[in-house]
Design a protein around this motif. Structure first.
Motif, short mmCIF file in Angstrom:
data_model
loop_
_atom_site.label_atom_id
_atom_site.label_comp_id
_atom_site.label_asym_id
_atom_site.label_seq_id
_atom_site.Cartn_x
_atom_site.Cartn_y
_atom_site.Cartn_z
N ILE A 20 50.28 38.60 48.29
CA ILE A 20 49.50 37.38 47.68
C ILE A 20 48.60 37.79 46.89
N GLU A 21 48.40 37.08 45.85
CA GLU A 21 47.19 37.45 44.87
C GLU A 21 46.83 36.26 44.18
N ALA A 22 45.38 36.40 43.85
CA ALA A 22 45.21 35.06 43.07
C ALA A 22 45.20 35.04 41.58
N ASP A 23 45.62 34.19 41.26
CA ASP A 23 46.15 34.22 39.64
C ASP A 23 44.79 34.19 38.58
N ALA A 24 44.99 34.66 37.68
CA ALA A 24 43.70 35.14 36.91
C ALA A 24 43.09 33.73 36.39
N GLN A 25 44.13 32.80 35.82
CA GLN A 25 43.53 31.41 35.08
C GLN A 25 43.03 30.67 36.30
N ALA A 26 43.68 30.62 37.50
CA ALA A 26 42.93 29.81 38.74
C ALA A 26 41.58 30.21 39.02
N GLN A 27 41.70 31.56 39.06
CA GLN A 27 40.33 32.15 39.28
C GLN A 27 39.40 31.72 38.38
N GLN A 28 39.56 31.73 37.09
CA GLN A 28 38.57 31.70 36.16
C GLN A 28 38.13 29.96 36.15
N ASP A 29 39.41 29.26 36.36
CA ASP A 29 39.05 27.75 36.41
C ASP A 29 38.04 27.52 37.85
N TRP A 30 38.11 28.40 38.86
CA TRP A 30 37.29 28.02 39.94
C TRP A 30 36.04 28.64 39.67
N VAL A 31 35.91 29.69 38.98
CA VAL A 31 34.58 30.01 38.73
C VAL A 31 33.76 29.06 37.73
#
Length: 560
Positions: free
Chosen positions: A478-489
């Protein structure tokens, strides 16, 4: 004690044969988070190993054994909720639990649930490196262990990387010096000594009244004053605890739906919608109750400068009424930040301690420390002669413990480098490029703004649920999606900017660590709201995460 910039390993007490085995999961740390994570991993049938730096379980509470160390969350709420039997059987002695009582509780949990065989003590994890071919993490320790693990879970804690400031001449000091975050296991006797304390944050505010009871002369070196609310601590009668326990389930439900996962009296009105008399009456009522409940007197104290000023002025007035020396009172009353924008402390007789004739206060803003010399501290043009020195200088909070581990993910990228401009996570749980690496109460989660045990339980249960889902579906990664991470930041930062928190140079912002990026570290949107978001992510098939049957395999369907 010799100068050190990080917590040392306690002496290894027995020979050790380095472990080179394989595990399903490695857990870093054996405090509240590590113990519960190991418990849940065992329930899943996974082979897990926990590594703990200290010679005993307890994490931050193992090291913070300085005089006066006490939790600022009330005892009945500062405990696990996952076991009803545990909730019912444990009896606390005081409204706010002391460090030694918390350690007894943690020891009880470790024994009751037979967790000790899963933990290797006196061992610091030094590295965690992803092997992309096998999909395993190779975890190394200071004792020569080199183990493989499918999952690595950091339970290293938000307040565990203690920090000693880099002061010229510290090595030359002829007396003994100590850090509140790394206190000796044996009692330290300061009777008849000239003692200096550097720092007036939470640990300083707790230890200063205790040292004043022993020291012949106590000199407090203060750079920045902090707001503190009286604890009004007291014994906790058993019948009062029994009444609380009778409604534990409802208490926990309400707490977990709240902003901070603590049952406070959360006001629903603005400080500016009432007149001066009614506002003062409310502050009086909250002050008499004590504790962090005061910061919830009105619902806009952390959103509106004018509202905050009414609370800040009230507490400043209390400081001036308690401290008899007007000059000391002025120095102790914060003016550079609003109440609650830094961590509000909870104290027992802190301000009154400055009325004692043998307690002095040095303002480091006007008289900064130039050097430490063999017989004391030089501040401004004055030498303060000392026999012992105590650093109450806090931690490299939230990210510091992770920064001290060599963590390398995809393509050998270091987590520390990925976070060079500030942490980047999705939900505070994972970071893109680091598959199968989880953080418990990581940056950009509610963590330090809450009853941390409730935040720990929520994260551990989310991770355990995720691992169970992966087991059932034959998923390996399992790995965090790059765009989902950016949106969360972005979302985390935008929420913080709507509050007064970024206006203060606090450790919430990393401001106490030279060179650390100035970003607000926790999620400020409230524990209850955060939990809803996490649950929605799961309900949507782990939206924002990539689930695969191997680290480099095609993404698999995320269905139960």
């Amino acid at each position: 004690m010799n100068p050190q910039t990080e917590q040392p390993i306690v002496g290894h007490s027995e020979p050790h044969t380095p472990d080179t085995g394989a595990y399903d999961a490695v857990v870093i740390g054996a405090g509240f988070a590590g113990l519960y994570m190991l418990y849940r991993l065992r329930e899943l049938g996974l082979k897990a190993r926990g590594y703990e730096t200290g010679a005993g379980v307890g994490g931050t509470w193992y090291w913070n054994r300085y005089p006066g160390a006490r939790c600022d969350v009330e005892s009945m709420q500062y405990s696990y909720s996952f076991s009803e039997e545990l909730q019912q059987e444990w009896v606390w002695s005081e409204r706010y639990p002391r460090q030694d009582e918390i350690i007894r509780y943690i020891d009880h949990v470790a024994d009751r649930f037979e967790l000790r065989p899963m933990i290797q003590l006196q061992t610091r994890v030094t590295s965690a490196v992803l092997d992309e071919n096998s999909g395993l993490w190779e975890v190394g320790t200071d004792r020569g262990d080199r183990v493989g693990a499918r999952f690595v879970i950091s339970a290293a804690g938000c307040l565990s990387a203690s920090r000693v400031p880099d002061l010229p001449g510290l090595a030359s000091f002829s007396g003994k010096w100590y850090h509140t975050g790394n206190w000796p296991r044996e009692d330290v006797d300061f009777s008849g000594k000239r003692v200096g304390v550097i720092g007036t944050g939470s640990s300083g505010i707790q230890i200063i009244p205790m040292l004043a009871k022993q020291a012949a002369q106590l000199t407090v070196f203060q750079r920045t004053p902090n707001f503190s609310i009286p604890a009004w601590n007291r014994p906790l009668p058993v019948d009062e605890q029994d009444a609380w326990k009778a409604n534990f389930a409802e208490h926990r439900r309400k707490a977990k739906a709240s902003k901070s996962a603590i049952l406070y009296d959360y006001s629903q009105r603005s400080a500016l919608e009432v007149d001066d008399q009614e506002r003062k009456a409310e502050y009086d009522r909250r002050w008499a109750r004590g504790g962090n409940n005061f910061t919830h007197s009105f619902n806009d104290l952390l959103l509106n400068k004018e509202a905050n000023k009414t609370a800040s002025d009230y507490v400043r007035g209390k400081i001036h009424s308690i401290v008899k020396d007007p000059q000391k009172a002025k120095l102790l009353a914060p003016v550079d930040h609003g109440l609650g924008t830094k961590r509000v402390c909870v104290d027992s007789d802190y301000y009154a301690t400055y009325n004692l004739p043998h307690v002095s206060l040095v303002d480091l803003r006007s008289s900064p420390i130039s050097e430490i010399v063999p017989d004391g501290v030089c501040a401004g043009s004055q030498l303060h002669q000392l026999d012992a020195l105590v650093f109450a200088t806090g931690y490299d909070a939230v990210t510091g413990a992770l920064d001290r581990i060599d963590i390398r993910g995809r393509n050998g990228r270091k987590l520390k480098d990925e976070w060079a401009d500030g942490p980047r996570t999705y939900l505070g749980l994972m970071s893109h490029g680091f598959p199968n690496l989880f953080f418990i109460t990581g940056p950009q989660s509610p963590s330090i703004l809450t009853n941390v045990i409730m935040s720990i339980e929520q994260h551990v249960e989310w991770i355990a649920g995720c691992l169970g889902h992966m087991q059932r579906n034959g998923l390996r990664s399992i790995e965090a999606d790059a765009q989902a991470q950016q949106d969360w930041v972005v979302r985390t930062n935008e929420l913080a900017m709507k509050t007064l928190f970024p206006s203060a140079n606090s450790w919430f912002m990393g401001a106490n660590i030279p060179g650390k990026p100035r970003v607000f570290l926790p999620w400020v949107g409230g524990f209850g709201n955060y939990t809803v978001i996490c649950n929605e992510v799961v309900a949507a098939g782990y939206r924002g995460f990539h689930l695969r049957d191997a680290v480099n395999a095609t993404e698999a369907a995320a269905t139960s």
